[in-house]
Scaffold this active site. Structure first.
Site, PDB file in Angstrom:
ATOM      1  N   SER A  54       0.800  -1.228   0.000  1.00  0.00           N
ATOM      2  CA  SER A  54       0.000   0.000   0.000  1.00  0.00           C
ATOM      3  C   SER A  54       0.834   1.280   0.000  1.00  0.00           C
ATOM      4  CB  SER A  54      -0.969   0.013   1.174  1.00  0.00           C
ATOM      5  OG  SER A  54      -0.294   0.202   2.380  1.00  0.00           O
ATOM      6  N   LYS A 103      -0.504   4.976   6.658  1.00  0.00           N
ATOM      7  CA  LYS A 103      -0.948   5.689   5.456  1.00  0.00           C
ATOM      8  C   LYS A 103      -0.487   7.139   5.544  1.00  0.00           C
ATOM      9  CE  LYS A 103      -3.534   2.222   4.044  1.00  0.00           C
ATOM     10  NZ  LYS A 103      -2.746   1.134   3.604  1.00  0.00           N
TER      11      LYS A 103
END
Length: 197
Positions: A54, A103
């Site tokens: 990711s 993130k």
């Protein structure tokens, strides 16, 4: 008989009866450090392993070559104070609370985000006490982020990724201010953010 042999083996080389005292002392020393270690881990920082695609290509740069993953320092001291766009944060995933996700903060409270699929609406406002986070990977199928679950509450954020420790080739401070994202953000003012009372 067996107990005597065991005690004689344990006490070998020491005066009789010193083993329990030495063992108790060492156990006491160890037990006094456990709260300090837990406090440090929960409130100061920890080394975290980055696995998965990711955050590729910024983190986990060798994801396509091996599954080793990067090691990063996560600063847990006041993690939500002065959050800015581009910073990397660690938080409990809203879909899988047992998973610690990392993130990038794309938008802060008061901002308006032009979303990507599978988010149900094309434009989302970030309410007060929330941030919009996304992975760096261009392939939306390889990152589970705010485009899936919407803006996340600040209470889920547990730390900021400040340094890459391993591999040596990419080690150093995370330069979040240099990030140029693919998501369009219309910057707003924090005091104008939606509030839910």
């Amino acid at each position: 008989m067996t107990t005597r042999r065991l005690l004689s083996y344990i006490n070998k080389g020491t005066e009789y009866g010193q083993f329990p005292r030495v063992f108790g002392y060492n156990l006491f020393i160890l037990a006094t450090w456990i709260p300090a270690v837990i406090f440090f881990h929960d409130n100061v920082g920890e080394v975290t392993r980055i696995s998965g695609p990711s955050m590729y290509p910024y983190l986990n740069t060798s994801y396509n070559e091996n599954q080793k993953g990067d090691r990063c320092w996560v600063n847990k001291f006041r993690p939500t104070q002065n959050l800015e766009r581009g910073m990397l944060v660690s938080f409990r995933s809203p879909y899988h609370p047992e998973v610690l996700a990392i993130k990038r903060v794309i938008a802060v409270e008061g901002d308006r985000v032009i979303t990507h699929a599978p988010y149900p609406i094309p434009i989302a406002d970030v309410p007060a006490g929330h941030v919009w986070v996304e992975g760096d990977n261009c392939d939306a199928n390889k990152t589970l982020d705010s485009n899936h679950y919407g803006p996340i509450p600040l209470n889920l954020i547990q730390g900021r990724v400040t340094h890459v420790l391993w591999p040596w080739a990419s080690s150093g401070a995370v330069r979040w201010w240099e990030f140029k994202g693919r998501t369009r953000v219309l910057k707003g003012r924090r005091e104008m953010a939606l509030r839910f009372e």
